[in-house]
Design an enzyme around this catalytic site. Structure first.
Site, mmCIF file in Angstrom:
data_model
loop_
_atom_site.group_PDB
_atom_site.id
_atom_site.type_symbol
_atom_site.label_atom_id
_atom_site.label_comp_id
_atom_site.label_asym_id
_atom_site.label_seq_id
_atom_site.Cartn_x
_atom_site.Cartn_y
_atom_site.Cartn_z
ATOM 1 N N ASP A 192 0.864 -1.270 -0.132
ATOM 2 C CA ASP A 192 0.072 0.061 -0.055
ATOM 3 C C ASP A 192 0.918 1.284 0.022
ATOM 4 O OD1 ASP A 192 0.807 0.345 2.665
ATOM 5 O OD2 ASP A 192 -0.991 -0.373 3.632
ATOM 6 N N VAL A 193 0.331 2.414 -0.150
ATOM 7 C CA VAL A 193 0.929 3.735 -0.204
ATOM 8 C C VAL A 193 1.751 4.044 0.908
ATOM 9 C CG1 VAL A 193 -0.635 4.699 -1.945
ATOM 10 C CG2 VAL A 193 -0.967 4.849 0.635
#
Length: 261
Positions: free
Chosen positions: A60-61
Site C-alpha cells: 500500500d501507499v
C-alpha cells in the site's frame, strides 16, 4: 526496449536502371540489393507495442520494500509463486504513547498514554505469546496430521504452511530495536496485509497497558526475493532489469520445483 538498437532491415533484390553511360543513354537494368521498406521504423512503428506486466503481492501507499513484478512469461511464474504461499518478511517500526484512527503515525490522534513502565522484557513476552498463538493457527490451517511421516518430512524442508486460503498468520516475530518510546520488529508472515501489521503494533500497545502506532512497514523479503534483488528507481533501465531477471531465474525455478514439484 524500443530505444535499444533494432535489428538490421531485411534486404531484397530489385532490378533498377543502370547508371547512364558516357553518351547519356541508359544501358538497361542491373540487379541491386536494397532494404525492405516494410522494415523501416517509420513504416512498422515501435517494435514492442504490447508488453504484459503483472504485479505480485502488493504494497500500500504507506509501505515500502520488495515489490515483485512479472514481465511476459513472468506473469505465469507469479501465479505459481502465489500458489507456493511463501513467507514474507517485514521490518515494522512502532512508537509507544499514542493511538490513531488508522494505527499509523500519520493518522488522526485519538489517545495519548504513558509508556514509562514498558521494558524490552515485557515486550518480548507479548511477542512470544503472539508467536505461540499463530503457530497453533499455522498447524490448524495446514491440514496436516502432525503425527505422520509426511508432517515430519515437510517440517524438515520448512514446508509446513497453509496451501490454501487462511487468515493472516505470523510464523515468527522478534524485537530488533528497543529505545523508548520507539521500537522495531521483524515479522515473518503469510497472507497478511500491511494494514494488518499496523493493527498488530496497536494491539501490542494495548497488551502492554499503553498504546502504540506504526511508523514504518518495510518488506525485506517476498518469498525468494530479497532487498539484494530489488532495483532502485535510478536502476530502472533495460540492462538492469534484464540482469535482474537473469539473476533470479534459477532460484525461482528451484523454489517452484521444491514446493509444487
Amino acid at each position: 526496449l524500443n530505444a535499444a538498437p533494432g535489428r538490421a532491415p531485411r534486404q531484397h533484390v530489385r532490378f533498377l536502371p543502370a547508371p547512364a553511360g558516357a553518351d547519356g543513354k541508359e544501358t538497361g537494368l542491373v540487379a541491386t540489393t536494397v532494404p525492405v521498406l516494410a522494415d523501416h521504423p517509420l513504416v512498422r512503428g515501435p517494435r514492442f507495442r504490447r508488453l504484459k506486466i503483472g504485479a505480485g503481492h502488493r504494497l500500500d501507499v504507506k509501505a515500502s520494500g520488495v515489490f515483485v513484478l512479472g514481465i511476459g512469461h513472468g506473469n505465469k511464474l507469479l501465479t505459481d509463486l502465489y500458489n507456493c504461499h511463501l513467507t514474507k518478511v517485514y521490518t515494522v517500526g512502532g512508537l509507544f504513547g499514542k493511538a490513531t484512527d488508522d494505527f499509523s503515525d500519520t493518522g488522526k490522534l485519538v489517545e495519548k498514554t504513558t509508556f514509562d513502565h514498558i521494558t524490552r522484557e515485557k515486550l518480548e513476552r507479548i511477542l512470544a505469546v503472539i508467536q505461540g498463538t499463530n503457530h497453533k493457527a499455522l498447524l490448524m490451517h495446514s491440514n496436516i496430521d502432525m503425527k505422520t511421516q509426511e508432517a515430519y518430512e515437510l517440517a524438515v524442508k520448512g514446508l509446513i504452511r497453509p496451501m490454501g486460503k487462511s487468515p493472516p498468520i505470523i510464523t515468527a516475530i522478534r524485537c530488533l530495536q528497543f529505545t523508548l518510546p520507539q521500537f522495531q520488529l521483524e515479522i515473518h508472515c503469510l497472507h497478511e496485509t500491511q494494514q494488518y501489521l499496523r493493527k498488530i503494533v496497536h494491539e501490542i500497545g494495548l497488551e502492554l497497558k499503553s498504546s502504540a502506532v506504526c511508523t514504518q512497514v518495510r518488506r525485506i523479503r517476498d518469498g525468494v526475493f530479497t532487498l539484494d534483488d530489488a532495483l532502485l528507481r535510478t536502476q530502472w533501465d533495460l540492462q538492469s532489469i534484464r540482469n535482474a531477471i537473469w539473476n533470479c531465474q534459477l532460484k525461482v525455478k528451484t523454489e517452484l520445483e521444491k514446493t509444487l514439484g
